[in-house]
Every structure is written in structure tokens, then in C-alpha cells.
Design a protein around this motif. Structure first.
Motif, PDB file in Angstrom:
ATOM      1  N   CYS A   1      -1.700   1.319 -10.804  1.00  0.00           N
ATOM      2  CA  CYS A   1      -1.539   0.063  -9.756  1.00  0.00           C
ATOM      3  C   CYS A   1      -3.001  -0.762  -9.533  1.00  0.00           C
ATOM      4  CB  CYS A   1      -1.549   1.518  -8.525  1.00  0.00           C
ATOM      5  SG  CYS A   1      -0.315   2.855  -8.385  1.00  0.00           S
TER       6      CYS A   1
ATOM      7  N   ARG B   1       1.722   7.112  -6.717  1.00  0.00           N
ATOM      8  CA  ARG B   1       0.616   8.071  -6.766  1.00  0.00           C
ATOM      9  C   ARG B   1       1.190   9.550  -6.803  1.00  0.00           C
ATOM     10  NH1 ARG B   1      -3.288   3.913  -4.422  1.00  0.00           N
ATOM     11  NH2 ARG B   1      -4.358   3.054  -6.105  1.00  0.00           N
TER      12      ARG B   1
ATOM     13  N   GLU C   1      -1.290  -4.401  -8.784  1.00  0.00           N
ATOM     14  CA  GLU C   1      -1.616  -5.385  -7.381  1.00  0.00           C
ATOM     15  C   GLU C   1      -2.226  -6.533  -8.033  1.00  0.00           C
ATOM     16  OE1 GLU C   1      -4.578  -4.816  -3.514  1.00  0.00           O
ATOM     17  OE2 GLU C   1      -4.668  -2.855  -5.157  1.00  0.00           O
TER      18      GLU C   1
ATOM     19  N   ASP D   1       1.025  -1.174  -0.076  1.00  0.00           N
ATOM     20  CA  ASP D   1       0.090   0.063  -0.110  1.00  0.00           C
ATOM     21  C   ASP D   1       0.400   1.066   0.066  1.00  0.00           C
ATOM     22  OD1 ASP D   1      -2.379  -1.420  -0.230  1.00  0.00           O
ATOM     23  OD2 ASP D   1      -2.458  -1.530   1.936  1.00  0.00           O
TER      24      ASP D   1
ATOM     25  N   LYS E   1       1.919   2.075  -3.233  1.00  0.00           N
ATOM     26  CA  LYS E   1       1.191   2.198  -4.922  1.00  0.00           C
ATOM     27  C   LYS E   1       0.644   3.752  -3.457  1.00  0.00           C
ATOM     28  CE  LYS E   1      -1.630  -0.563  -3.343  1.00  0.00           C
ATOM     29  NZ  LYS E   1      -2.720  -1.515  -2.872  1.00  0.00           N
TER      30      LYS E   1
END
Length: 99
Positions: free
Chosen positions: A89, A70, A93, A63, A66
Motif C-alpha cells: 500500500c 489490506r 501510494e 484510502d 488501500k
């Protein structure tokens, strides 16, 4: 008089970070190869130029990764829109979730 220069970077190809194909392409276009580094150093007058590739483990919560993607923490990601990064993302994933 012996002097040394150490350059630490990531390889141009075969990087094992969770990326998607388009990001790998942008990375490859912008990251010099180890041969280019060596050639540039020799052209600048360095002698006895050699390179060694050493892998080291780098772990981060998925997490967090990602979120960093971003947030465009590497210039590689500045080539993508917010929407493209969201889709990317999701791709990474799906591809990396079991690793």
C-alpha cells in the motif's frame, strides 16, 4: 433457438488498477486470458464464440482502495501477509498519488 452467454471480467494483463508488481504477477497467473475463455467455451460446445473488450471507468477513493487491499477483497491479495500488504500500500501510494 439462439442463446447467449455474457462473461464480464477483468483482463489478464494491462489492468489499470493501482497494484504493485508482485500482485500483478499473482493476478496474471490466476486470471485466464480472453483466449482461454473462448477456447474453454468452444470445447464445452458453444458455437459462434466471440469476445470484445470494453473499458469502463471505475473510481474509488484511494484510502478506500488501500483498505480493501489490506482486507484482501480479491483472492489475489490472499497470497500476501499483513506486512507485505502494508508495504504494498505504501508502494502504490507513492506510485499513484499524483493520478
Amino acid at each position: 433457438d439462439s442463446r447467449s452467454l455474457l462473461i464480464i471480467t477483468r483482463p489478464q494483463v494491462d489492468i489499470d488498477y493501482p497494484l504493485w508488481d508482485e500482485a500483478r504477477s499473482v493476478w496474471k497467473e490466476n486470471q485466464p486470458s480472453e483466449e482461454e475463455f473462448c477456447s474453454d467455451l468452444q470445447e464445452a460446445g458453444f458455437v459462434g464464440v466471440e469476445h470484445t473488450i470494453k473499458a469502463y471507468p471505475c473510481r474509488i477513493a484511494f484510502d478506500r482502495w488501500k483498505s480493501m487491499v489490506r482486507g484482501r477483497f480479491w483472492s489475489t491479495f490472499s497470497n500476501f501477509s499483513d506486512d507485505e500488504l502494508s508495504v504494498a500500500c505504501q508502494k502504490i501510494e507513492r506510485h499513484y498519488k499524483d493520478r
